[in-house]
Design a protein around this motif. Structure first.
Motif, PDB file in Angstrom:
ATOM      1  N   ARG A  62      25.625  45.507  53.061  1.00 54.01           N
ATOM      2  CA  ARG A  62      26.555  44.418  53.331  1.00 54.01           C
ATOM      3  C   ARG A  62      27.785  44.557  52.422  1.00 54.01           C
ATOM      4  NH1 ARG A  62      25.022  39.592  55.454  1.00 54.01           N
ATOM      5  NH2 ARG A  62      22.910  39.792  54.641  1.00 54.01           N
ATOM      6  N   PRO A  63      28.787  45.335  52.811  1.00 54.36           N
ATOM      7  CA  PRO A  63      29.993  45.434  51.991  1.00 54.36           C
ATOM      8  C   PRO A  63      30.711  44.088  51.934  1.00 54.36           C
ATOM      9  CG  PRO A  63      30.356  46.470  54.114  1.00 54.36           C
ATOM     10  CD  PRO A  63      28.891  46.128  54.046  1.00 54.36           C
ATOM     11  N   PRO A  64      31.293  43.715  50.801  1.00 62.53           N
ATOM     12  CA  PRO A  64      31.889  42.375  50.636  1.00 62.53           C
ATOM     13  C   PRO A  64      33.279  42.271  51.251  1.00 62.53           C
ATOM     14  CG  PRO A  64      32.121  43.607  48.609  1.00 62.53           C
ATOM     15  CD  PRO A  64      31.344  44.495  49.543  1.00 62.53           C
ATOM     16  N   GLN A  65      33.339  42.292  52.572  1.00 59.65           N
ATOM     17  CA  GLN A  65      34.635  42.264  53.243  1.00 59.65           C
ATOM     18  C   GLN A  65      34.541  41.491  54.551  1.00 59.65           C
ATOM     19  OE1 GLN A  65      33.917  46.775  54.199  1.00 59.65           O
ATOM     20  NE2 GLN A  65      35.765  46.177  55.301  1.00 59.65           N
ATOM     21  N   ILE A  66      35.692  41.008  54.990  1.00 56.10           N
ATOM     22  CA  ILE A  66      35.843  40.370  56.294  1.00 56.10           C
ATOM     23  C   ILE A  66      36.680  41.283  57.169  1.00 56.10           C
ATOM     24  CG2 ILE A  66      36.921  38.441  57.520  1.00 56.10           C
ATOM     25  CD1 ILE A  66      36.212  36.662  55.142  1.00 56.10           C
ATOM     26  N   ILE A  67      36.220  41.501  58.375  1.00 56.80           N
ATOM     27  CA  ILE A  67      36.983  42.268  59.365  1.00 56.80           C
ATOM     28  C   ILE A  67      37.563  41.283  60.367  1.00 56.80           C
ATOM     29  CG2 ILE A  67      36.795  43.917  61.273  1.00 56.80           C
ATOM     30  CD1 ILE A  67      34.673  45.409  59.666  1.00 56.80           C
TER      31      ILE A  67
ATOM     32  N   LYS B 138      30.093  27.894  51.608  1.00 59.74           N
ATOM     33  CA  LYS B 138      28.789  28.534  51.465  1.00 59.74           C
ATOM     34  C   LYS B 138      28.829  30.055  51.378  1.00 59.74           C
ATOM     35  CE  LYS B 138      26.178  24.929  53.927  1.00 59.74           C
ATOM     36  NZ  LYS B 138      25.223  24.684  55.049  1.00 59.74           N
ATOM     37  N   ILE B 139      29.892  30.695  51.853  1.00 63.06           N
ATOM     38  CA  ILE B 139      29.872  32.155  51.907  1.00 63.06           C
ATOM     39  C   ILE B 139      29.810  32.749  50.501  1.00 63.06           C
ATOM     40  CG2 ILE B 139      31.149  32.207  54.075  1.00 63.06           C
ATOM     41  CD1 ILE B 139      33.614  33.106  52.465  1.00 63.06           C
ATOM     42  N   ARG B 140      29.281  33.965  50.438  1.00 60.43           N
ATOM     43  CA  ARG B 140      29.204  34.665  49.162  1.00 60.43           C
ATOM     44  C   ARG B 140      30.599  35.160  48.773  1.00 60.43           C
ATOM     45  NH1 ARG B 140      23.867  38.509  50.228  1.00 60.43           N
ATOM     46  NH2 ARG B 140      22.323  36.818  50.327  1.00 60.43           N
ATOM     47  N   LYS B 141      30.969  34.898  47.555  1.00 60.98           N
ATOM     48  CA  LYS B 141      32.254  35.350  47.045  1.00 60.98           C
ATOM     49  C   LYS B 141      32.043  36.026  45.695  1.00 60.98           C
ATOM     50  CE  LYS B 141      35.980  33.210  48.005  1.00 60.98           C
ATOM     51  NZ  LYS B 141      37.106  32.228  47.966  1.00 60.98           N
ATOM     52  N   PRO B 142      32.955  36.933  45.312  1.00 65.02           N
ATOM     53  CA  PRO B 142      34.212  37.252  45.969  1.00 65.02           C
ATOM     54  C   PRO B 142      34.018  38.098  47.227  1.00 65.02           C
ATOM     55  CG  PRO B 142      33.925  38.672  44.079  1.00 65.02           C
ATOM     56  CD  PRO B 142      32.785  37.693  44.042  1.00 65.02           C
TER      57      PRO B 142
ATOM     58  N   PRO C 165      39.403  39.803  52.462  1.00 64.94           N
ATOM     59  CA  PRO C 165      40.638  39.720  51.692  1.00 64.94           C
ATOM     60  C   PRO C 165      40.879  38.360  51.039  1.00 64.94           C
ATOM     61  CG  PRO C 165      41.136  39.313  53.987  1.00 64.94           C
ATOM     62  CD  PRO C 165      39.644  39.526  53.902  1.00 64.94           C
ATOM     63  N   LEU C 166      39.898  37.457  51.091  1.00 69.90           N
ATOM     64  CA  LEU C 166      40.095  36.168  50.420  1.00 69.90           C
ATOM     65  C   LEU C 166      40.222  36.357  48.913  1.00 69.90           C
ATOM     66  CD1 LEU C 166      37.558  33.933  52.400  1.00 69.90           C
ATOM     67  CD2 LEU C 166      40.033  34.075  52.692  1.00 69.90           C
ATOM     68  N   ASP C 167      39.645  37.445  48.403  1.00 72.16           N
ATOM     69  CA  ASP C 167      39.734  37.771  46.980  1.00 72.16           C
ATOM     70  C   ASP C 167      40.254  39.195  46.837  1.00 72.16           C
ATOM     71  OD1 ASP C 167      38.306  35.335  45.802  1.00 72.16           O
ATOM     72  OD2 ASP C 167      36.821  36.080  47.230  1.00 72.16           O
ATOM     73  N   ASP C 168      41.026  39.409  45.792  1.00 75.90           N
ATOM     74  CA  ASP C 168      41.591  40.735  45.520  1.00 75.90           C
ATOM     75  C   ASP C 168      40.565  41.545  44.735  1.00 75.90           C
ATOM     76  OD1 ASP C 168      43.276  42.864  45.287  1.00 75.90           O
ATOM     77  OD2 ASP C 168      44.511  42.012  43.691  1.00 75.90           O
TER      78      ASP C 168
ATOM     79  N   SER D 202      43.058  34.090  61.025  1.00 74.46           N
ATOM     80  CA  SER D 202      43.060  34.310  59.583  1.00 74.46           C
ATOM     81  C   SER D 202      42.024  33.447  58.877  1.00 74.46           C
ATOM     82  CB  SER D 202      44.447  34.010  58.997  1.00 74.46           C
ATOM     83  OG  SER D 202      44.397  34.106  57.582  1.00 74.46           O
ATOM     84  N   PRO D 203      41.144  34.045  58.065  1.00 76.15           N
ATOM     85  CA  PRO D 203      40.176  33.236  57.319  1.00 76.15           C
ATOM     86  C   PRO D 203      40.835  32.324  56.293  1.00 76.15           C
ATOM     87  CG  PRO D 203      40.089  35.537  56.616  1.00 76.15           C
ATOM     88  CD  PRO D 203      40.967  35.491  57.827  1.00 76.15           C
ATOM     89  N   ASP D 204      42.101  32.588  55.965  1.00 79.35           N
ATOM     90  CA  ASP D 204      42.831  31.715  55.039  1.00 79.35           C
ATOM     91  C   ASP D 204      42.995  30.303  55.582  1.00 79.35           C
ATOM     92  OD1 ASP D 204      43.245  33.642  53.056  1.00 79.35           O
ATOM     93  OD2 ASP D 204      45.001  34.445  54.078  1.00 79.35           O
TER      94      ASP D 204
END
Length: 513
Positions: A199-204, A495-499, A502-505, A487-489
């Motif tokens: 599970r790479p920490p990214q949004i497509i 609830k989502i796992r962060k970072p 692209p919500l986080d650099d 855009s997820p922005d």
């Protein structure tokens, strides 16, 4: 005579947790879209371009006694109500229990992004309950939509998990066939499936998951190369569904091999690391509604008469992603900019349908069109003078290369074709139900030849392109507001796992370390 018995249960939903109205998806929504019990599913879906259809075809080809329990699917939208979730889950579990002494395998064509109102994961607990009934030795095969959010429980409780490789989804039946073939091979002792996922920490971004071309096409080609290797049974890449605010939302790379756990991990990790290295390629900005309509109008003006229409995607209103399907920003821009020979389908507006039914075909009436679900999809277009061109019962059969499956029958209920704007140059198909115009037959069934329009717009990301792009002269996608905005922005996640990019650099070395 078939000696092996396989139970089939299909309960699907793509849940957008940001939908405000309606608050939940109910059984009535399933009855409108699809609810088939028992052997009726075989008659209805044999040969259909859906996962269940593929599973049925393989069962008949390989002499397996397939026992469908239920096939249920609702239009994407709000979380599934608790009582609706428990009804279909109980139905599948009790159906499995009836055959517990004789069952040799289970196949579950699911979606992967279902969120009940009382849970964060709809599929994992369902698979777990089936597992409790059939025991640890009966193989369970799961097929998923490419937009599924794969959870650890889904992986733990199933033996086989494979997903669509195309978006638009043109390989649903193929995926059902794959899941069923691996299941039968497992039942007969020919393979011993093991799985791994990363599970790479990214949004497509959803439009960037387009598989006919671009970076996701290259990733799916790589997945197919791996899948062709000896000992590899199934390789999937799921971009996930970021309109669901749940802890395990995100991109996943499940791999199924024949008894080789190390190989499954190696392939899964290489795919995940490649996606991560290319993460910037899966993010893009798109024009707003005014600029998009201006671009489409200009593009259409430069095309030859026989080039086909410019087709537009209205992201935010997309019912296929939980949007209200009553967004007005594109239509308002078409009217304001004087676009002619244009079309929009489908607008969800029961009040306008009722007004047109009362007026009758060939009459004019004044309506307030769209923007009624909430305040996120554009303001209603008030005092709109419309001409009622046609009225139908909303029944048509998919005939094209459709995201929802060729051959499926659609039942929208009373549906109207209205014309309005300068010179009545804009046509809209309006229905009393939220419905996706993925198959171009929706236009033809009400008397519109979509190939002859200059510009047409579908509330959708890119799923509609499977049937529309072949006859189009160009494509313009628009970042419109709404519950299905690209855009997820635009959304507030809790609830989502962060970072998460692209919500986080995040730096290159953040993953896999």
């Amino acid at each position: 005579m078939a000696e092996e018995l396989v139970v089939l249960g299909s309960f699907q939903h793509e849940t957008n947790t940001f939908v405000r109205n309606p608050r939940v998806t109910t059984r009535d929504d399933y009855r409108v879209r699809q609810e088939i019990f028992g052997d009726d599913a075989i008659e209805a879906l044999r040969g259909a371009e859906v996962a269940t259809g593929g599973a049925i075809d393989v069962a008949e080809e390989r002499d397996v006694d397939l026992r469908p329990i239920v096939v249920a699917n609702a239009t994407p939208g709000a979380p599934v109500s608790e009582d609706t979730y428990e009804f279909y889950t109980d139905t599948i579990v009790e159906g499995a229990r009836e055959h517990a002494d004789d069952v040799d395998g289970v196949i579950l064509p699911l979606h992967g992004a279902m969120v009940p109102e009382h849970l964060d994961d709809g599929e994992g607990p369902l698979i777990a309950r089936v597992r409790e009934v059939v025991g640890p030795d009966v193989p369970i095969s799961v097929t998923l939509d490419l937009h599924g959010n794969v959870t650890q429980q889904m992986m733990d409780e199933s033996d086989i998990l494979v997903a669509y490789k195309t978006y638009p989804h043109l390989d649903k039946a193929e995926t059902g066939r794959l899941g069923m073939n691996i299941l039968v091979d497992t039942m007969r002792g020919d393979v011993d499936p093991v799985m791994h996922f990363e599970r790479p920490p990214q949004i497509i971004y959803q439009p960037k998951a387009y598989t006919p071309s671009g970076p996701m096409a290259e990733m799916m080609d790589l997945a197919r190369e791996f899948e062709a290797l000896d000992g590899v049974l199934g390789v999937s890449i799921l971009p996930g569904y970021y309109h669901a605010d749940i802890p395990e939302m995100g991109v996943t790379t499940p791999v199924v091999t024949d008894g080789d756990a190390d190989l499954a991990e190696e392939i899964s990790r290489e795919l995940a690391q490649t996606l991560w290295a290319r993460r910037e390629e899966f993010v893009e900005e798109y024009p707003g509604p005014k600029d998009a309509v201006a671009e489409a109008k200009a593009m259409a003006g430069d095309l030859d008469d026989d080039s086909g229409p410019v087709v537009m995607g209205d992201f935010g209103s997309n019912p296929g992603g939980g949007g209200a399907s009553d967004g007005t920003t594109i239509l308002r821009a078409m009217i304001d900019q004087g676009v002619e020979n244009a079309g929009y389908a489908i607008m969800h507006d029961p009040e306008t349908v009722d007004a047109c039914l009362e007026a009758g075909v060939g009459e004019r009436t004044t309506v307030t069109l769209g923007g009624k679900t909430d305040d996120r999809h554009g303001d209603p277009i008030e005092d709109l003078d419309v001409y009622v061109k046609a009225i139908t019962d909303g029944v048509f059969t998919n005939t094209g290369t459709s995201h929802t499956g060729t051959g499926l029958v659609n039942t929208m209920g009373p549906t109207v074709h209205i014309q309005f704007g300068p010179k009545d140059g804009v046509s809209a198909i309006v229905a009393g139900t939220r419905y996706s115009a993925f198959d171009a037959e929706v236009w033809r069934h009400i008397g519109i030849q979509p190939e002859r329009l200059d510009v047409l717009c579908i509330p959708s990301f890119i799923a509609f392109l499977g049937d529309y792009e072949p006859f189009s002269g160009g494509v313009v996608l628009s970042d419109t507001p709404g519950a299905s905005a690209v855009s997820p922005d635009r959304f507030e996640y809790e609830k989502i796992r962060k970072p998460i990019f692209p919500l986080d650099d995040l730096e290159d070395d953040y993953y896999p370390e």
